[in-house]
Motif scaffolding. Structure first.
Motif, PDB file in Angstrom:
ATOM      1  N   LYS A   1       0.843  -1.188   0.000  1.00  0.00           N
ATOM      2  CA  LYS A   1       0.000   0.000   0.000  1.00  0.00           C
ATOM      3  C   LYS A   1       0.878   1.237   0.000  1.00  0.00           C
ATOM      4  O   LYS A   1       1.750   1.406   0.854  1.00  0.00           O
ATOM      5  CB  LYS A   1      -0.869  -0.041   1.274  1.00  0.00           C
TER       6      LYS A   1
ATOM      7  N   LYS B   1       0.557   5.286   0.274  1.00  0.00           N
ATOM      8  CA  LYS B   1      -0.487   6.184   0.776  1.00  0.00           C
ATOM      9  C   LYS B   1      -0.868   7.285  -0.204  1.00  0.00           C
ATOM     10  O   LYS B   1      -1.978   7.805  -0.168  1.00  0.00           O
ATOM     11  CB  LYS B   1      -0.024   6.851   2.079  1.00  0.00           C
TER      12      LYS B   1
ATOM     13  N   GLU C   1       7.117   7.769   5.672  1.00  0.00           N
ATOM     14  CA  GLU C   1       5.701   7.865   6.043  1.00  0.00           C
ATOM     15  C   GLU C   1       4.808   7.004   5.145  1.00  0.00           C
ATOM     16  O   GLU C   1       3.591   7.007   5.305  1.00  0.00           O
ATOM     17  CB  GLU C   1       5.250   9.330   5.950  1.00  0.00           C
ATOM     18  N   GLY C   2       5.406   6.332   4.177  1.00  0.00           N
ATOM     19  CA  GLY C   2       4.622   5.437   3.316  1.00  0.00           C
ATOM     20  C   GLY C   2       4.124   6.060   2.034  1.00  0.00           C
ATOM     21  O   GLY C   2       3.296   5.477   1.327  1.00  0.00           O
ATOM     22  N   TYR C   3       4.646   7.252   1.706  1.00  0.00           N
ATOM     23  CA  TYR C   3       4.254   7.928   0.472  1.00  0.00           C
ATOM     24  C   TYR C   3       5.313   7.719  -0.611  1.00  0.00           C
ATOM     25  O   TYR C   3       6.484   7.503  -0.307  1.00  0.00           O
ATOM     26  CB  TYR C   3       4.098   9.436   0.697  1.00  0.00           C
TER      27      TYR C   3
END
Lengths: 256, 256
Positions: free
Chosen positions: B176, B178, B228-230
């Protein structure tokens, strides 16, 4: 009072036997304790390449009397990394790279092993300068560059450099250099051209060639200064972010 | 009305058989007419190296059905130059490089062949994007990156890019992502470390290793976004001038 004698690391991309590095060895020997770590073969055009898929060799050599010298099988950037980590075991007070046989002004900064070595030094936090003369020949005459190289090295040893900044110094060819100009990198490119040939087995091969295209009429550029007979000094950094483009991109809608 | 089908050049630095480039071939084939010109062997860490002391080979290969593909003996930058000059004979509408196996965020942009190929494209005036996933493994899972790669390519095809700007896009590992953040290049470096060994003949050799050191607490950086997952998008340019340093240098007295 004992004066601190600075430690100076010398490298290049033309290889440890190139005449250009000999000039730096002579001049820097007057200013500090020098160590040479340079490629064992010509590495022009290597850019910021590092050797990760092959092991590296590092051998002490005895080329010039009384000078501590090492030749490395890798790229100019490898030389800097090995010098700091395996030879000096500390950061030197100054790194000088060159003197390159051929200009590293304008867009050439990107392709240049000489400048990549200096950039790697700056990444390591070492005040670093790359020097280049606009003459590719093996017997290039570096005599006019000597007072400028010494003056710049002394100034950097005295003042350091702004954090994250290195210097790209280029010298015009000739017996007389008019002076020194602090400049920006000119906008320029190489037209890609290839000389296509056929080998004795009937297979084609290509030699990379090209023409230098200057697309910049500015009078504050390195190319302008060099054409006017001055040495150019461009402060260079390694933050490649195009800050001007950030607002434009933030307005994009990626439909995600 | 016939819709113009854009021409898209695809390259990488992991070599023409890498799984990452296959993802670009699949996705770009949906958007335009694609041509692949990529290195015939892995070229990671080649930076902006060009091949000037050796001839180059360029051979048409038939790896994926119906895809025009060429493998080149040179660096990623050589691939771009040969593609424009000897394969396409024109500038493509888009150049995509990657998807690299491993991050090219922050300081890695300097060492990366993937990003240097994209930078060479930008120097040529081609809208160019480098894509990288933070997973070095050969069997890295690129599935989460696919909608982002397509969205960015569509946006660049629709809008172009600001002159002299390319994009450095990095994806975090995982199922995933983000979203997408436009960022600046984080301040970071690799600590130089070498694994010293002795060969069967008793001679020492070194493997380059190192630790990634992030020296940047900013929340507007690529490293922050990735952590941060971006996905991070950094606009990059090839004017390396440190404009901030020019006034300081102009005040120097070189005693010449």
């Amino acid at each position: 009072m004992t004066k601190h004698r600075p430690s100076i690391l010398i490298t290049n991309d033309d290889g440890i036997t190139a005449p250009g590095i000999k000039v730096l060895i002579e001049l820097m020997g007057e200013l500090g304790d020098i160590v040479v770590v340079a490629p064992d073969s010509p590495q022009s055009g290597m850019g910021h390449a590092v050797t990760i898929a092959k092991p590296l060799r590092l051998d002490k050599v005895d080329v010039y009397d009384g000078v501590e010298m090492y030749q490395c099988s890798g790229t100019p950037v490898d030389c800097v990394k090995l010098a700091v980590n395996k030879v000096l075991h500390k950061k030197p007070d100054l790194l000088v790279s060159g003197i390159n046989h051929g200009f590293n002004s304008s867009i050439n900064v990107i392709y240049s092993g000489t400048m990549s070595a200096a950039m790697e030094g700056a990444i390591e936090g070492i005040p670093s300068v790359g020097f280049s003369l606009g003459d590719f020949k093996q017997d290039a005459d570096f005599s006019a560059t000597r007072p400028f190289v010494s003056a710049i090295a002394k100034e950097v040893l005295a003042n350091g450099l702004p954090l994250g900044t290195l210097l790209n110094v280029n010298f015009p060819v000739g017996h007389k250099i008019k002076g020194l100009k602090v400049c920006r990198q000119a906008i320029a490119k190489w037209s890609e051209e290839f000389d296509e040939r056929v080998d004795p087995h009937g297979r084609p091969y290509f030699w990379l060639t090209g023409k230098f295209l200057l697309n910049d009429k500015g009078e504050d550029t390195d190319e302008y200064a060099l054409n006017e007979g001055y040495a150019s000094v461009v402060p260079v950094h390694f933050d490649f972010t195009s800050y001007n483009a950030i607002p434009t991109l933030k307005n994009w809608n990626f439909n995600l």
